[in-house]
Design a protein around this motif. Structure first.
Motif, short mmCIF file in Angstrom:
data_model
loop_
_atom_site.label_atom_id
_atom_site.label_comp_id
_atom_site.label_asym_id
_atom_site.label_seq_id
_atom_site.Cartn_x
_atom_site.Cartn_y
_atom_site.Cartn_z
N HIS A 159 0.83 -1.21 0.00
CA HIS A 159 0.00 0.00 0.00
C HIS A 159 0.86 1.26 0.00
O HIS A 159 0.68 2.16 -0.82
CB HIS A 159 -0.96 0.00 1.20
CG HIS A 159 -1.85 1.19 1.24
ND1 HIS A 159 -2.98 1.30 0.44
CD2 HIS A 159 -1.78 2.35 1.96
CE1 HIS A 159 -3.56 2.46 0.67
NE2 HIS A 159 -2.86 3.12 1.59
N GLU A 211 -1.84 -14.69 -2.49
CA GLU A 211 -2.09 -13.57 -1.59
C GLU A 211 -1.62 -12.25 -2.22
O GLU A 211 -2.33 -11.24 -2.17
CB GLU A 211 -1.39 -13.79 -0.25
CG GLU A 211 -2.01 -14.88 0.61
CD GLU A 211 -1.63 -16.31 0.17
OE1 GLU A 211 -2.25 -17.25 0.68
OE2 GLU A 211 -0.73 -16.47 -0.68
N GLY A 226 -3.98 -11.21 -5.11
CA GLY A 226 -5.21 -10.59 -4.61
C GLY A 226 -4.96 -9.20 -4.04
O GLY A 226 -5.76 -8.28 -4.25
N GLU A 227 -3.84 -9.04 -3.35
CA GLU A 227 -3.49 -7.74 -2.77
C GLU A 227 -3.31 -6.69 -3.86
O GLU A 227 -3.79 -5.56 -3.73
CB GLU A 227 -2.21 -7.87 -1.94
CG GLU A 227 -1.78 -6.59 -1.28
CD GLU A 227 -0.47 -6.72 -0.51
OE1 GLU A 227 -0.24 -5.88 0.37
OE2 GLU A 227 0.33 -7.63 -0.80
N VAL A 230 -4.64 -6.60 -6.90
CA VAL A 230 -5.95 -6.26 -7.48
C VAL A 230 -6.70 -5.30 -6.54
O VAL A 230 -7.24 -4.28 -6.98
CB VAL A 230 -6.78 -7.53 -7.75
CG1 VAL A 230 -8.22 -7.17 -8.13
CG2 VAL A 230 -6.13 -8.36 -8.85
N ARG A 231 -6.71 -5.61 -5.25
CA ARG A 231 -7.40 -4.73 -4.28
C ARG A 231 -6.75 -3.36 -4.21
O ARG A 231 -7.43 -2.33 -4.13
CB ARG A 231 -7.40 -5.38 -2.90
CG ARG A 231 -8.38 -6.52 -2.73
CD ARG A 231 -8.49 -6.98 -1.28
NE ARG A 231 -7.21 -7.37 -0.70
CZ ARG A 231 -6.64 -8.57 -0.83
NH1 ARG A 231 -7.25 -9.49 -1.55
NH2 ARG A 231 -5.48 -8.84 -0.25
N GLU A 232 -5.43 -3.32 -4.21
CA GLU A 232 -4.71 -2.05 -4.06
C GLU A 232 -4.96 -1.08 -5.20
O GLU A 232 -4.90 0.13 -5.02
CB GLU A 232 -3.20 -2.30 -3.92
CG GLU A 232 -2.77 -2.64 -2.53
CD GLU A 232 -2.99 -1.51 -1.54
OE1 GLU A 232 -3.02 -0.33 -1.93
OE2 GLU A 232 -3.15 -1.82 -0.35
N ASP A 240 -7.77 -0.81 -6.90
CA ASP A 240 -9.17 -0.40 -6.94
C ASP A 240 -9.28 1.05 -6.48
O ASP A 240 -8.88 1.40 -5.37
CB ASP A 240 -10.01 -1.31 -6.04
CG ASP A 240 -11.49 -1.02 -6.16
OD1 ASP A 240 -11.95 -0.67 -7.27
OD2 ASP A 240 -12.19 -1.13 -5.14
#
Length: 194
Positions: A117, A141, A144-145, A147-149, A151
């Protein structure tokens, strides 16, 4: 112009992990590094990607960030071997090690040490409009991190997984010798949040 994907055996190696030739070649294709670009390689390891980036950005600069002192030594040795005087090593952990970086055209992230992040916040501030971040992930992990970061960030994100199988001779046969699959993401900076 040189060809991407220098043979793994060409690099000076220790116990520090190294991105394999086929993956490096695809990272370089996605990075689209131009001769005058300024590039950062975060989590540079042995410097194999830094070397490829420095050869592409032969009129630019590459900043290799690595926290492992053994890795920093290998980056310097490999830079010397390949004649890459445009590589600048920075010992430390991102994002703190990114404090003195100039504006960047391309950022390659091979490791985040759990600071994804904060690293992406710093990348967003340093990256020029239209610049690219290339990220590699070897775990579910991290995939996925990433992709989320992204957004809500002002980036256009694309990604795909690569699975490499090298032929290995065994007697009269050739076996498939698999390497770990790697997910490669490309994030291009745009003007506003998507």
């Amino acid at each position: 112009m040189y060809n991407f994907g220098i043979n793994d055996e060409e690099f000076i190696r220790g116990k520090v992990p190294m991105t394999k030739a086929e993956i490096r070649a695809m990272v370089m294709v996605k990075a689209k590094i131009r001769p005058e670009d300024t590039v950062a390689d975060i989590g540079a390891g042995t410097g194999s990607i830094s070397i490829e980036a420095a050869l592409a950005a032969f009129n630019g600069n590459v900043y290799s960030i690595e926290r492992n002192p053994d890795g920093i030594q290998l980056i310097r040795e490999n830079a010397n071997k390949f004649g890459c005087e445009n590589i600048h090593t920075i010992t430390g952990t991102a994002p703190e090690a990114m404090d003195e970086l100039p504006p960047l055209d391309v950022i390659i992230i091979g490791g985040s040490s759990g600071n994804m992040h904060e690293i992406l916040d710093r990348c967003e501030a340093l990256l020029k409009k239209g610049g690219r971040i290339i990220l590699t992930a070897v775990t579910a992990e991290t995939t996925g991190e990433i992709v989320r970061e992204f957004d809500g960030r002002a980036f256009r994100l694309e990604g795909f997984q690569m699975q490499i199988n090298r032929l290995k001779k065994l007697g009269h046969y050739h076996l498939y010798n698999p390497l770990s699959p790697v997910f490669i993401f490309t994030a291009e900076k745009v003007e506003e949040e998507l």
